[in-house]
Design a protein around this motif. Structure first.
Motif, PDB file in Angstrom:
ATOM      1  N   MET A 192       6.905  32.700 -20.732  1.00  0.00           N
ATOM      2  CA  MET A 192       6.156  33.043 -21.817  1.00  0.00           C
ATOM      3  C   MET A 192       6.254  33.560 -22.995  1.00  0.00           C
ATOM      4  SD  MET A 192       2.328  34.232 -22.741  1.00  0.00           S
ATOM      5  CE  MET A 192       2.095  36.013 -22.508  1.00  0.00           C
ATOM      6  N   SER A 193       6.882  32.741 -24.621  1.00  0.00           N
ATOM      7  CA  SER A 193       7.887  33.561 -25.363  1.00  0.00           C
ATOM      8  C   SER A 193       7.379  33.555 -26.610  1.00  0.00           C
ATOM      9  CB  SER A 193       9.047  32.330 -25.186  1.00  0.00           C
ATOM     10  OG  SER A 193       8.801  31.194 -25.042  1.00  0.00           O
ATOM     11  N   GLY A 194       6.151  32.394 -27.168  1.00  0.00           N
ATOM     12  CA  GLY A 194       5.745  32.512 -28.136  1.00  0.00           C
ATOM     13  C   GLY A 194       3.999  32.664 -28.384  1.00  0.00           C
ATOM     14  N   VAL A 195       3.739  32.754 -29.551  1.00  0.00           N
ATOM     15  CA  VAL A 195       1.660  33.463 -29.819  1.00  0.00           C
ATOM     16  C   VAL A 195       1.293  32.566 -29.224  1.00  0.00           C
ATOM     17  CG1 VAL A 195       0.335  34.011 -31.222  1.00  0.00           C
ATOM     18  CG2 VAL A 195       2.763  34.789 -31.534  1.00  0.00           C
ATOM     19  N   GLN A 196      -0.280  33.369 -28.100  1.00  0.00           N
ATOM     20  CA  GLN A 196      -1.158  32.749 -27.749  1.00  0.00           C
ATOM     21  C   GLN A 196      -2.028  32.423 -28.629  1.00  0.00           C
ATOM     22  OE1 GLN A 196      -0.482  31.418 -23.602  1.00  0.00           O
ATOM     23  NE2 GLN A 196       0.032  32.822 -23.597  1.00  0.00           N
ATOM     24  N   ASN A 197      -3.363  31.589 -28.921  1.00  0.00           N
ATOM     25  CA  ASN A 197      -4.630  31.841 -28.349  1.00  0.00           C
ATOM     26  C   ASN A 197      -5.493  31.687 -27.849  1.00  0.00           C
ATOM     27  OD1 ASN A 197      -4.178  32.889 -32.156  1.00  0.00           O
ATOM     28  ND2 ASN A 197      -2.508  31.099 -32.333  1.00  0.00           N
ATOM     29  N   ILE A 198      -6.119  32.271 -27.301  1.00  0.00           N
ATOM     30  CA  ILE A 198      -6.681  32.160 -26.193  1.00  0.00           C
ATOM     31  C   ILE A 198      -8.604  32.437 -26.494  1.00  0.00           C
ATOM     32  CG2 ILE A 198      -6.978  32.298 -23.304  1.00  0.00           C
ATOM     33  CD1 ILE A 198      -3.906  33.606 -23.613  1.00  0.00           C
ATOM     34  N   LYS A 199      -9.652  31.033 -25.912  1.00  0.00           N
ATOM     35  CA  LYS A 199     -10.552  31.213 -26.173  1.00  0.00           C
ATOM     36  C   LYS A 199     -10.920  32.014 -24.992  1.00  0.00           C
ATOM     37  CE  LYS A 199     -12.398  27.843 -30.344  1.00  0.00           C
ATOM     38  NZ  LYS A 199     -13.000  28.372 -30.421  1.00  0.00           N
ATOM     39  N   VAL A 200     -12.231  32.471 -25.657  1.00  0.00           N
ATOM     40  CA  VAL A 200     -12.800  33.721 -24.923  1.00  0.00           C
ATOM     41  C   VAL A 200     -14.369  32.957 -23.400  1.00  0.00           C
ATOM     42  CG1 VAL A 200     -14.312  35.836 -23.904  1.00  0.00           C
ATOM     43  CG2 VAL A 200     -12.748  35.659 -26.040  1.00  0.00           C
ATOM     44  N   LYS A 201     -13.654  32.702 -22.473  1.00  0.00           N
ATOM     45  CA  LYS A 201     -14.939  32.197 -21.767  1.00  0.00           C
ATOM     46  C   LYS A 201     -16.072  32.599 -21.709  1.00  0.00           C
ATOM     47  CE  LYS A 201     -12.149  32.050 -18.285  1.00  0.00           C
ATOM     48  NZ  LYS A 201     -11.593  31.757 -16.272  1.00  0.00           N
ATOM     49  N   ASN A 202     -16.817  31.896 -21.152  1.00  0.00           N
ATOM     50  CA  ASN A 202     -18.433  31.692 -21.044  1.00  0.00           C
ATOM     51  C   ASN A 202     -18.742  33.554 -20.007  1.00  0.00           C
ATOM     52  OD1 ASN A 202     -19.290  30.238 -23.172  1.00  0.00           O
ATOM     53  ND2 ASN A 202     -19.904  28.127 -21.437  1.00  0.00           N
ATOM     54  N   ASP A 203     -18.109  32.335 -19.010  1.00  0.00           N
ATOM     55  CA  ASP A 203     -18.092  34.030 -17.938  1.00  0.00           C
ATOM     56  C   ASP A 203     -17.304  35.486 -18.588  1.00  0.00           C
ATOM     57  OD1 ASP A 203     -15.667  33.258 -17.338  1.00  0.00           O
ATOM     58  OD2 ASP A 203     -15.871  33.153 -14.732  1.00  0.00           O
ATOM     59  N   GLU A 204     -16.388  35.559 -19.308  1.00  0.00           N
ATOM     60  CA  GLU A 204     -15.832  36.571 -19.148  1.00  0.00           C
ATOM     61  C   GLU A 204     -17.149  37.203 -20.575  1.00  0.00           C
ATOM     62  OE1 GLU A 204     -11.257  35.055 -19.084  1.00  0.00           O
ATOM     63  OE2 GLU A 204     -12.446  34.913 -21.027  1.00  0.00           O
ATOM     64  N   ASP A 205     -18.102  36.609 -21.205  1.00  0.00           N
ATOM     65  CA  ASP A 205     -18.764  36.967 -22.375  1.00  0.00           C
ATOM     66  C   ASP A 205     -18.986  38.424 -22.214  1.00  0.00           C
ATOM     67  OD1 ASP A 205     -20.231  36.649 -24.637  1.00  0.00           O
ATOM     68  OD2 ASP A 205     -22.035  37.364 -23.774  1.00  0.00           O
ATOM     69  N   GLY A 206     -19.128  39.373 -23.019  1.00  0.00           N
ATOM     70  CA  GLY A 206     -18.938  41.137 -23.111  1.00  0.00           C
ATOM     71  C   GLY A 206     -18.287  41.516 -22.184  1.00  0.00           C
ATOM     72  N   LEU A 207     -17.243  41.415 -21.379  1.00  0.00           N
ATOM     73  CA  LEU A 207     -15.974  41.936 -21.133  1.00  0.00           C
ATOM     74  C   LEU A 207     -15.264  42.608 -22.208  1.00  0.00           C
ATOM     75  CD1 LEU A 207     -14.614  41.464 -18.569  1.00  0.00           C
ATOM     76  CD2 LEU A 207     -13.341  40.393 -18.882  1.00  0.00           C
ATOM     77  N   ARG A 208     -14.925  43.892 -21.741  1.00  0.00           N
ATOM     78  CA  ARG A 208     -13.613  44.853 -22.479  1.00  0.00           C
ATOM     79  C   ARG A 208     -12.570  44.400 -22.601  1.00  0.00           C
ATOM     80  NH1 ARG A 208     -14.545  50.925 -22.131  1.00  0.00           N
ATOM     81  NH2 ARG A 208     -12.125  50.895 -22.558  1.00  0.00           N
ATOM     82  N   ILE A 209     -12.045  43.869 -23.793  1.00  0.00           N
ATOM     83  CA  ILE A 209     -10.884  43.990 -23.911  1.00  0.00           C
ATOM     84  C   ILE A 209      -9.428  43.776 -23.088  1.00  0.00           C
ATOM     85  CG2 ILE A 209      -9.707  44.718 -26.102  1.00  0.00           C
ATOM     86  CD1 ILE A 209      -8.977  41.776 -27.522  1.00  0.00           C
ATOM     87  N   ASP A 210      -9.542  45.522 -23.050  1.00  0.00           N
ATOM     88  CA  ASP A 210      -9.107  45.623 -22.176  1.00  0.00           C
ATOM     89  C   ASP A 210      -8.442  45.046 -20.456  1.00  0.00           C
ATOM     90  OD1 ASP A 210     -10.214  47.297 -21.748  1.00  0.00           O
ATOM     91  OD2 ASP A 210      -9.872  49.132 -21.800  1.00  0.00           O
ATOM     92  N   ARG A 211      -9.396  44.669 -19.751  1.00  0.00           N
ATOM     93  CA  ARG A 211     -10.429  44.311 -19.002  1.00  0.00           C
ATOM     94  C   ARG A 211     -10.016  42.925 -18.881  1.00  0.00           C
ATOM     95  NH1 ARG A 211     -10.402  45.780 -14.125  1.00  0.00           N
ATOM     96  NH2 ARG A 211     -10.923  44.083 -12.883  1.00  0.00           N
ATOM     97  N   TRP A 212      -9.811  42.211 -20.264  1.00  0.00           N
ATOM     98  CA  TRP A 212      -9.463  40.880 -19.803  1.00  0.00           C
ATOM     99  C   TRP A 212      -7.608  41.122 -20.056  1.00  0.00           C
ATOM    100  CZ3 TRP A 212      -6.804  38.138 -23.992  1.00  0.00           C
ATOM    101  CH2 TRP A 212      -7.045  36.110 -23.811  1.00  0.00           C
TER     102      TRP A 212
END
Length: 321
Positions: free
Chosen positions: A1-21
């Motif tokens: 992976m060499s470029g910036v990614q913009n990733i949408k948060v999935k429904n089952d990731e709702d409420g997950l801390r970003i460090d855990r994500w």
């Protein structure tokens, strides 16, 4: 992976801390590296700077910076192609459904990586799937132990599986070859254990001040009194519990030099760990328990043939142990 990614948060990731994500999606990124990216503002959520404890909401967009840029995480060495990783996993897959992927782990394959370990199950899982589909570990086996390893295919499955293992709701049965013959032939070992030794080389030892550790055992068969086929049932889940307990009663697991030393050797047998996770019974929410049983393989299968042990044995565990 060499470029910036913009990733949408999935429904089952709702409420997950970003460090855990990040840990779930990019396990090759260390905690320190992530914190550095957060401090520099290279990680953003919907355009705003965040800290590691920020909880995500479904539909938000996480900016993931280039991982091979200076200050980011290094590329994972010797990364396999997706086809190669899937082929390797398929060779050890025992069972799969919409929730779980169950492997019959080979002896000698690490479950997770370290400073000098790049070939491991977690890397295979990462290489085999995208961030959306990658199965995740929910428990561990020692590198030199073979047998059943359960992974979760969804975050929801990971939650109930992790809870089942943590609350000791999973019935576990291991098979082992031990030096000598345990006396009595069936019993319970209730001996507290604590970790000792330098980091990376810790060892479990008996200590009255340690954590309580309980293991049931029964001798299934013997080989001229020099070795025994033993079924083991860990009631608690301490590090190296079965290995430490069998050494403690004077019958170390064959091939376990760490706990048995020279006493863990049997002439004519390979000096490899003879410990195998044979059976798991896992409760499932609203469904029947998942009953898993793995066939022996590798050097343990050869040892069982040599001693004419029954590789279809069905130990019966007394309720009053």
């Amino acid at each position: 992976m060499s470029g910036v990614q913009n990733i949408k948060v999935k429904n089952d990731e709702d409420g997950l801390r970003i460090d855990r994500w990040f840990k779930e999606r990019f396990p090759q990124l260390s905690f320190g590296q992530l914190q550095k990216l957060l401090r520099k503002g290279q990680v953003r959520v919907d355009g705003g700077r965040v800290k590691g404890d920020r909880r995500l909401c479904a539909g938000e967009t996480v900016r993931v910076p280039p991982m091979n840029d200076p200050g980011g995480a290094p590329k994972k060495p010797q990364q396999r192609s997706r086809a190669e990783a899937r082929e390797a996993l398929a060779a050890m897959t025992l069972y799969e459904d919409s929730d779980v992927l169950v492997l019959n782990k080979p002896f000698g394959l690490a479950v997770q990586g370290g400073a000098k370990t790049t070939n491991h199950v977690d890397a295979l899982l990462q290489d085999a799937g995208s961030e959306e589909t990658r199965a995740r570990l929910v428990h561990r086996l020692d590198k030199d132990t073979g047998g059943l390893l359960v992974t979760a295919k969804t975050r929801k499955a990971a939650q109930w599986l992790t809870e089942a293992f943590r609350k000791r709701q999973v019935e576990k049965e291991y098979w082992a070859l031990v030096k000598g013959v345990p006396q009595p032939l069936e019993g319970r070992i209730d001996a507290a254990l604590e970790k000792s030794g330098p980091k990376g080389a810790e060892k479990a030892r008996h200590s009255e001040d340690g954590q309580r550790a309980i293991s049931d055992y029964q001798v299934i068969d013997t080989a001229a009194m020099k070795a025994s086929f033993v079924a083991l049932r860990p009631i608690t889940g301490r590090t190296h519990q079965l290995r430490a307990h069998m050494a403690l009663i004077g019958t170390p697991i064959v091939g376990d030099g760490k706990y048995g030393g020279a006493e863990a050797k049997v002439e004519g047998l390979p000096q490899k760990m003879h410990l195998f996770c044979r059976r798991l019974v896992i409760p499932r929410p609203g469904r029947r328990p998942l009953v898993l049983e793995a066939p022996l393989h590798g050097h343990m299968k050869e040892t069982w043939k040599l001693f004419d042990f029954d590789d279809n044995a069905q130990p019966g565990w007394p309720e009053n142990l």
